[in-house]
Design a protein around this motif. Sequence first.
Motif, PDB file in Angstrom:
ATOM      1  N   ILE A   1       0.834  -1.200   0.000  1.00 37.55           N
ATOM      2  CA  ILE A   1       0.000   0.000   0.000  1.00 37.55           C
ATOM      3  C   ILE A   1       0.871   1.253   0.000  1.00 37.55           C
ATOM      4  N   CYS A   2       1.923   1.241   0.774  1.00 41.01           N
ATOM      5  CA  CYS A   2       2.826   2.397   0.850  1.00 41.01           C
ATOM      6  C   CYS A   2       3.537   2.624  -0.479  1.00 41.01           C
ATOM      7  N   VAL A   3       3.879   1.557  -1.162  1.00 39.83           N
ATOM      8  CA  VAL A   3       4.559   1.661  -2.455  1.00 39.83           C
ATOM      9  C   VAL A   3       3.669   2.402  -3.444  1.00 39.83           C
ATOM     10  N   ASP A   4       2.390   2.061  -3.457  1.00 38.47           N
ATOM     11  CA  ASP A   4       1.442   2.709  -4.358  1.00 38.47           C
ATOM     12  C   ASP A   4       1.251   4.186  -4.031  1.00 38.47           C
ATOM     13  N   SER A   5       1.457   4.560  -2.775  1.00 39.91           N
ATOM     14  CA  SER A   5       1.237   5.945  -2.363  1.00 39.91           C
ATOM     15  C   SER A   5       2.462   6.834  -2.561  1.00 39.91           C
ATOM     16  N   CYS A   6       3.616   6.256  -2.810  1.00 40.38           N
ATOM     17  CA  CYS A   6       4.861   7.028  -2.917  1.00 40.38           C
ATOM     18  C   CYS A   6       4.992   7.659  -4.310  1.00 40.38           C
ATOM     19  N   PRO A   7       4.970   9.002  -4.377  1.00 37.14           N
ATOM     20  CA  PRO A   7       5.050   9.652  -5.678  1.00 37.14           C
ATOM     21  C   PRO A   7       6.447   9.616  -6.311  1.00 37.14           C
ATOM     22  N   GLN A   8       7.457   9.269  -5.528  1.00 38.01           N
ATOM     23  CA  GLN A   8       8.836   9.300  -6.015  1.00 38.01           C
ATOM     24  C   GLN A   8       9.433   7.902  -6.247  1.00 38.01           C
ATOM     25  N   GLU A   9       8.652   6.859  -6.040  1.00 42.59           N
ATOM     26  CA  GLU A   9       9.122   5.475  -6.192  1.00 42.59           C
ATOM     27  C   GLU A   9      10.373   5.201  -5.359  1.00 42.59           C
ATOM     28  N   VAL A  10      10.296   5.607  -4.088  1.00 44.19           N
ATOM     29  CA  VAL A  10      11.412   5.456  -3.158  1.00 44.19           C
ATOM     30  C   VAL A  10      11.452   4.059  -2.557  1.00 44.19           C
ATOM     31  N   ILE A  11      10.287   3.449  -2.385  1.00 43.80           N
ATOM     32  CA  ILE A  11      10.199   2.151  -1.719  1.00 43.80           C
ATOM     33  C   ILE A  11       9.601   1.104  -2.649  1.00 43.80           C
ATOM     34  N   GLU A  12       9.913  -0.150  -2.334  1.00 46.43           N
ATOM     35  CA  GLU A  12       9.478  -1.257  -3.183  1.00 46.43           C
ATOM     36  C   GLU A  12       9.401  -2.520  -2.327  1.00 46.43           C
TER      37      GLU A  12
END
Length: 62
Positions: free
Chosen positions: A16-27
């Motif tokens: 869920i957090c990955v989908d919310s990150c506008p900068q693609e910082v997490i995966e």
Amino acid sequence: MSRPIIDEDTCIGCGICVDSCPQEVIEVVDSVLEVVNEDACIACGDCLEECPMGAITEIQED
């Protein structure tokens, strides 16, 4: 500069957090959340707010 810190014991790898990150910082890698692009973090807090487990915190670095 700010960066997300992941509590791997709490994270369930839902993404869920990955989908919310506008900068693609997490995966999610092998069912575990990883910071893959730390320098791109803009400290928006979206990942912290969206994590249903509270597994993400953020630290400020100079």
